[in-house]
Design a protein around this motif. Structure first.
Motif, PDB file in Angstrom:
ATOM      1  N   LEU A  70       0.832  -1.193   0.000  1.00 42.48           N
ATOM      2  CA  LEU A  70       0.000   0.000   0.000  1.00 42.48           C
ATOM      3  C   LEU A  70       0.871   1.250   0.000  1.00 42.48           C
ATOM      4  CD1 LEU A  70      -2.658  -1.041   2.654  1.00 42.48           C
ATOM      5  CD2 LEU A  70      -3.012  -0.818   0.203  1.00 42.48           C
ATOM      6  N   CYS A 100      -6.266   0.591  -5.522  1.00 45.15           N
ATOM      7  CA  CYS A 100      -4.874   1.038  -5.573  1.00 45.15           C
ATOM      8  C   CYS A 100      -4.331   0.715  -6.961  1.00 45.15           C
ATOM      9  CB  CYS A 100      -4.051   0.323  -4.504  1.00 45.15           C
ATOM     10  SG  CYS A 100      -2.342   0.897  -4.437  1.00 45.15           S
ATOM     11  N   CYS A 141      -1.810   5.275   3.417  1.00 45.07           N
ATOM     12  CA  CYS A 141      -3.067   4.590   3.115  1.00 45.07           C
ATOM     13  C   CYS A 141      -3.389   3.595   4.235  1.00 45.07           C
ATOM     14  CB  CYS A 141      -2.965   3.862   1.775  1.00 45.07           C
ATOM     15  SG  CYS A 141      -4.484   3.001   1.315  1.00 45.07           S
TER      16      CYS A 141
END
Length: 260
Positions: free
Chosen positions: A3, A18, A7
């Motif tokens: 990530l 994503c 986030c």
């Protein structure tokens, strides 16, 4: 995949996606390459996005740019088989005869094909406010020699690099600007007003000749003819020479280069 910083799925909405995997383009091209090779096409060593298949005296060529493909050749049956195979492998749409690809316009007749970038040029002139500029007959002043003007007034470096980059792409169908574009490209690291004036002159020349491009016609032969030339230590900055060449096959210009 990791990530991005900041986030937190515990607090963010569940329907967020994503995107932006660094290897996604390579993975996609590997998938396409494997599929095309399975259909007995050979990948070109000089251009890895080009795939060829020969059958006797006939040839079929496929070139890939991200998710766009162009198929050509003199084997109509093979082209139909390839299209059917690719439609089974991928979700595809046949756009018919090639008319516009990567901002290059394609016009054809029974005996010739014409490539140009007129729309690309006019969009560029509009973008930089030079659509109404005064045209000129030649892209560079006679006997003009540019050099690194370290002590002269600098110009907007980012804009200069942007314009030269656009001109480099225009040179794909405009060999008449190959030399002067190679000259202005040498000063992208530290451009001055004189260099920007030279770029503006190229644009003024292009304004006078927006319709020019490359014509490929049937001349009934495959004779290879080449022309080459060079100056001698003509660079003011480092006394290096500039060489150039043009190659014709069957009367059609196929390669050209101008380099310091």
């Amino acid at each position: 995949m990791d990530l991005p910083p900041g986030c937190n799925l515990a607090h963010d909405k569940k329907n967020q996606v994503c995107n932006g995997l660094k290897q996604s383009h390579r993975a996609w091209f590997d998938r396409v390459t494997k599929s095309i090779k399975n259909f007995r096409y050979t990948q070109s060593n000089s251009n890895h996005t080009l795939f060829l298949k020969r059958d006797g005296g006939k040839i079929t060529a496929l070139i890939v740019y991200v998710d766009n493909m162009v198929v050509t050749g003199n084997d109509t049956r093979e082209q139909q088989k390839l299209q059917k195979y690719l439609s089974h492998e991928f979700e595809m749409k046949d756009l018919g005869a090639l008319k516009y690809f990567l901002r290059i316009e394609v016009a054809r007749s029974k005996t010739s094909i014409f490539l140009s970038q007129m729309k690309y040029l006019m969009d560029l002139l509009t973008e930089i406010g030079m659509l109404g500029c005064k045209p000129t007959d030649i892209p560079i002043e006679m006997n003009q020699k540019l050099c690194e003007d370290i002590d002269r007034l600098p110009t907007n470096k980012e804009q200069y690099q942007h314009l030269v980059g656009r001109l480099i792409y225009l040179a794909h169908t405009r060999p008449d600007i190959a030399y002067v574009v190679s000259v202005v490209s040498q000063f992208m690291h530290l451009p001055s007003v004189s260099h920007r004036n030279a770029v503006d002159r190229i644009l003024r020349y292009l304004k006078s000749t927006p319709e020019k491009g490359l014509m490929f016609s049937k001349h009934g032969n495959h004779e290879v003819v080449g022309f080459t030339d060079a100056d001698w230590a003509d660079s003011i900055t480092d006394k290096h020479s500039t060489s150039c060449y043009f190659t014709f096959i069957g009367g059609n210009l196929v390669t050209w280069r101008s380099k310091k």
